[in-house]
Design a protein around this motif. Structure first.
Motif, mmCIF file in Angstrom:
data_model
loop_
_atom_site.group_PDB
_atom_site.id
_atom_site.type_symbol
_atom_site.label_atom_id
_atom_site.label_comp_id
_atom_site.label_asym_id
_atom_site.label_seq_id
_atom_site.Cartn_x
_atom_site.Cartn_y
_atom_site.Cartn_z
ATOM 1 N N ALA A 2 0.828 -1.191 0.000
ATOM 2 C CA ALA A 2 0.000 0.000 0.000
ATOM 3 C C ALA A 2 0.861 1.239 0.000
ATOM 4 O O ALA A 2 1.993 1.253 0.464
ATOM 5 N N ALA A 3 0.268 2.342 -0.554
ATOM 6 C CA ALA A 3 1.047 3.581 -0.650
ATOM 7 C C ALA A 3 1.378 4.128 0.724
ATOM 8 O O ALA A 3 2.468 4.658 0.957
ATOM 9 N N ALA A 4 0.430 4.021 1.670
ATOM 10 C CA ALA A 4 0.672 4.578 3.003
ATOM 11 C C ALA A 4 1.775 3.840 3.731
ATOM 12 O O ALA A 4 2.477 4.405 4.562
ATOM 13 N N SER A 5 1.956 2.549 3.399
ATOM 14 C CA SER A 5 2.966 1.774 4.113
ATOM 15 C C SER A 5 4.379 2.134 3.666
ATOM 16 O O SER A 5 5.339 1.754 4.314
ATOM 17 N N ARG A 6 4.519 2.869 2.537
ATOM 18 C CA ARG A 6 5.836 3.235 2.060
ATOM 19 C C ARG A 6 6.241 4.636 2.492
ATOM 20 O O ARG A 6 7.255 5.154 2.037
ATOM 21 N N VAL A 7 5.469 5.282 3.325
ATOM 22 C CA VAL A 7 5.815 6.592 3.853
ATOM 23 C C VAL A 7 6.466 6.388 5.217
ATOM 24 O O VAL A 7 5.835 5.872 6.149
ATOM 25 N N PHE A 8 7.709 6.783 5.331
ATOM 26 C CA PHE A 8 8.475 6.577 6.556
ATOM 27 C C PHE A 8 8.876 7.937 7.112
ATOM 28 O O PHE A 8 9.326 8.817 6.368
ATOM 29 N N ALA A 9 8.709 8.106 8.383
ATOM 30 C CA ALA A 9 9.097 9.351 9.048
ATOM 31 C C ALA A 9 10.503 9.214 9.612
ATOM 32 O O ALA A 9 10.893 8.142 10.103
ATOM 33 N N PHE A 10 11.264 10.285 9.521
ATOM 34 C CA PHE A 10 12.592 10.297 10.127
ATOM 35 C C PHE A 10 12.459 10.272 11.653
ATOM 36 O O PHE A 10 11.646 11.007 12.228
ATOM 37 N N ARG A 11 13.258 9.441 12.278
ATOM 38 C CA ARG A 11 13.186 9.354 13.740
ATOM 39 C C ARG A 11 13.851 10.555 14.402
ATOM 40 O O ARG A 11 13.373 11.054 15.418
ATOM 41 N N ASP A 12 14.959 11.022 13.809
ATOM 42 C CA ASP A 12 15.716 12.133 14.388
ATOM 43 C C ASP A 12 15.951 11.906 15.881
ATOM 44 O O ASP A 12 15.728 12.790 16.728
ATOM 45 N N ALA A 13 16.356 10.682 16.215
ATOM 46 C CA ALA A 13 16.518 10.310 17.626
ATOM 47 C C ALA A 13 17.675 11.077 18.248
ATOM 48 O O ALA A 13 18.732 11.266 17.633
#
Length: 650
Positions: A2-13
């Motif tokens: 799915a398209a939504a599953s390929r959107v990843f947010a940067f953790r910037d931990a």
């Protein structure tokens, strides 16, 4: 997918600061156990080596090999040094970050000392109690470099002239070093450990060889070809009969650092609007979690040309953004109230500035009037001295400055009074009334009225609209999509540089060519032995598909129907530390591989005791001076006799 599953947010931990650990009693009794430090150019790992179950068999400290020193606060505090995880995040301090490494060789020993101070202090290393010291005094000491620099414990009975004026470490040290480490680097490191920290003994080893021996299984050959790819370099190391063949080792000056910089440049060219948001830390996160090695690079690029393949395999990285709407939802009353608030703030700011200016001008005027009084009182010496301090030439110039400052003070006072009177200001956004254009009051004819009605649509005034409830204004485009990075072929282009350095303009051979070059330096029988155990280790070998790529390259370069085996380290990042710990536990009571202080004083800091995971020791060989013969000395004697007594010649 799915398209939504390929959107990843940067953790910037953010990095959590390392706590000060309290070591168990097992690390000091019955004797101090070795301290294992994997001194990597990307990350430093440290922990204890002990067979006691009470001692953790894993590195207790893991932090980036970076340090940053601030220039001091305005309040008078001195410069503060932060190391490793105490930095929190590297991006705000990127321009202050310093590393002791040049490639993978430590050359800045001042920064290396900061890293070792951090390790000893956070592990709770206590100095050995010597005559004159106080038992139980194990707290950190502040070093001479200011706040943030520590020394790992008390110094009992050691004076200021000794090399360990701030603390000493009574644990043996196992330290990793680069392949074919320069003698000067080892000499400086030994001098730091023995002179500054007073360690009893130290052992040096190669991190990739420690990893190689840690992953040995039953019936594994003692020979093999180690491919170690780290943050700065990639090494091809042949191991024959359990020992490193240093003459045929090869290094490629490419690693994870160069891949991160290359990926950053690719995305900054692709998304110039997000130039500042594409940071090195985020590129490293993409490399670690979203990149892979293509088994066939050209064939993989052909697959990415397909729109369907691109849509199914493309990853979207979501950059942080503000969810503020593009349009304004404030009513006219709210806008007017906001204007009035801004106006009041400006008035307060201007009033404060006028008062400061008035105070400064008044002080200057009082100073000038005092100098003028000296002239009136006849104190000429003091008057002329004051004129020189004021950089003036005459009394007329002094009087001119007094007149100008007096006028400026009066004008500033008038402005302050006027501002206090007009403190209440009404902001009116209405149009001025139209003046009467017919002063004679004559009546308009019917033709004039008709002509005016013809032009009335062109100059019609805007009628005030009835206030309507303001709806939320939707942006003309999706803000989230605008702040997304689309990762397509970038997922394979960045890690590909270790196989094709020409992608970034480097005139070097890749892993496959270098591996073939190393193998061709051996007879066919030894080549067959080496390829039976091709071992991959290092943080830059964790890409999915790397093992299959190496197998494909070996299949192309090896003879038809020949066999080979490729193994990947169980933990490519930590196996070097685990292997060093295994070696330290096994050789804790032996003399093999340990450099004692006596060896250091007798044979120099570059001395190395070899063992199964160490470099090959090559001593410094200074050229011997040729003895001076009688024939060589004769001309010099004749010359000395001819020029020895100039008085007699005269």
């Amino acid at each position: 997918m799915a398209a939504a599953s390929r959107v990843f947010a940067f953790r910037d931990a953010r990095w959590a600061p390392d706590p000060v650990l309290e070591p168990s009693a097992a690390v000091r009794t019955p004797q101090p156990v070795p301290l294992v430090i994997d001194n990597g150019s990307f990350q430093t790992r440290a922990g204890w080596a002990s067979a006691d179950p009470a001692v953790p068999a894993e590195p207790l400290l893991r932090f980036r090999s970076l340090a940053a020193r601030s220039r001091g606060a305005r309040g008078g505090a001195g410069a503060e040094t932060q190391v490793g995880n105490d930095l929190g995040s590297p991006e705000p301090l990127r321009w202050l970050l310093r590393s002791p490494f040049d490639r993978n060789v430590p050359v800045q020993l001042e920064l290396q000392e900061l890293l070792l101070d951090h390790v000893f202090q956070r592990l709770g290393v206590a100095s050995q109690v010597r005559p004159g010291g106080e038992a139980g005094d194990t707290g950190p000491r502040r070093g001479p470099g200011g706040a943030g620099e520590t020394r790992p414990g008390p110094v009992g009975g050691l004076g200021e002239g000794s090399g360990c004026a701030w603390g000493c470490v009574d644990h043996p040290i196992v330290l990793t070093e680069a392949v074919c480490n320069p003698l000067y680097s080892r000499q400086m490191m030994s001098e730091l450990l023995f002179e500054c920290y007073q360690v009893p003994k130290v052992s040096y080893g190669v991190d990739s060889l420690y990893s190689f021996y840690h992953n040995r299984r039953q019936n594994w050959p003692s020979s093999g070809l180690v491919i170690s790819s780290g943050y700065q370099c990639t090494h091809i190391l042949p191991v024959l009969e359990g020992r490193l063949d240093a003459k045929n080792c090869k290094r490629i000056n490419l690693g994870g650092c160069q891949a991160a910089v290359y990926l950053q440049r690719l995305l900054q060219l692709k998304y110039p609007g997000h130039f500042a948001a594409i940071t090195l830390s985020r590129m490293e996160e993409i490399l670690h979690e979203h990149s892979y090695i293509a088994e066939d690079y050209i064939e993989e690029l052909q697959k990415w040309r397909s729109p369907e393949y691109y849509e199914n395999n493309m990853h979207k990285m979501q950059l942080p953004f503000s969810n503020k709407l593009l349009g304004s939802t404030l009513t006219s009353e709210e806008k007017q109230e906001r204007r009035q608030q801004q106006l009041r703030r400006l008035q307060e700011l201007n009033a404060r500035r006028r008062e400061e200016k008035l105070q400064l001008d008044q002080e200057r005027l009082d100073r000038l009037l005092y100098v003028q009084e000296l002239l009136e009182d006849g104190q000429m010496d003091q008057f002329h001295k004051a004129l020189v301090e004021l950089n003036m030439d005459s009394a007329e110039e002094l009087q001119s400055y007094i007149n100008k400052l007096s006028l400026s003070v009066e004008q500033t006072k008038q402005k302050i009074l006027q501002a206090e009177v007009n403190i209440e200001v009404d902001v009116v956004d209405s149009k001025p009334e139209t003046p009467d254009l017919d002063p004679l009051g004559s009546e308009q004819s019917l033709e004039d009225v008709e002509s005016i009605n013809e032009f009335e649509p062109l100059f019609a005034e805007e009628q005030p609209e009835v206030e309507k409830p303001v709806a939320a204004v939707q942006p003309v485009f999706n803000l989230a999509e605008y702040h997304q990075l689309f990762l397509g072929t970038e997922r394979i282009r960045a890690p590909e540089i270790v196989f094709q350095p020409s992608l970034i303009g480097e005139d070097q051979a890749g892993i496959a060519e270098t591996m073939q070059y190393v193998l061709e330096r051996y007879p066919k029988e030894q080549q067959a032995i080496l390829v039976q155990n091709v071992f991959l280790t290092g943080g830059n070998t964790m890409y999915p598909g790397l093992k299959a790529r190496v197998q494909k390259e070996l299949l192309e370069m090896r003879p038809f129907q020949s066999s080979f085996q490729v193994h990947l380290a169980s933990s490519p990042v930590l196996d070097a530390w685990y292997g060093a710990r295994d070696w330290a536990v096994e050789h804790m009571t032996r003399e093999e591989g340990w450099i004692t202080r006596k060896d250091y004083e007798e044979k120099g800091g570059e001395y190395l005791k070899e063992h199964c995971a160490s470099n090959v020791y090559v001593p410094i060989r200074l050229p011997k001076q040729a003895p001076r013969t009688a024939e060589a000395l004769a001309p010099s004697r004749v010359l000395a006799s001819s020029t020895g007594n100039p008085g007699e010649q005269a």
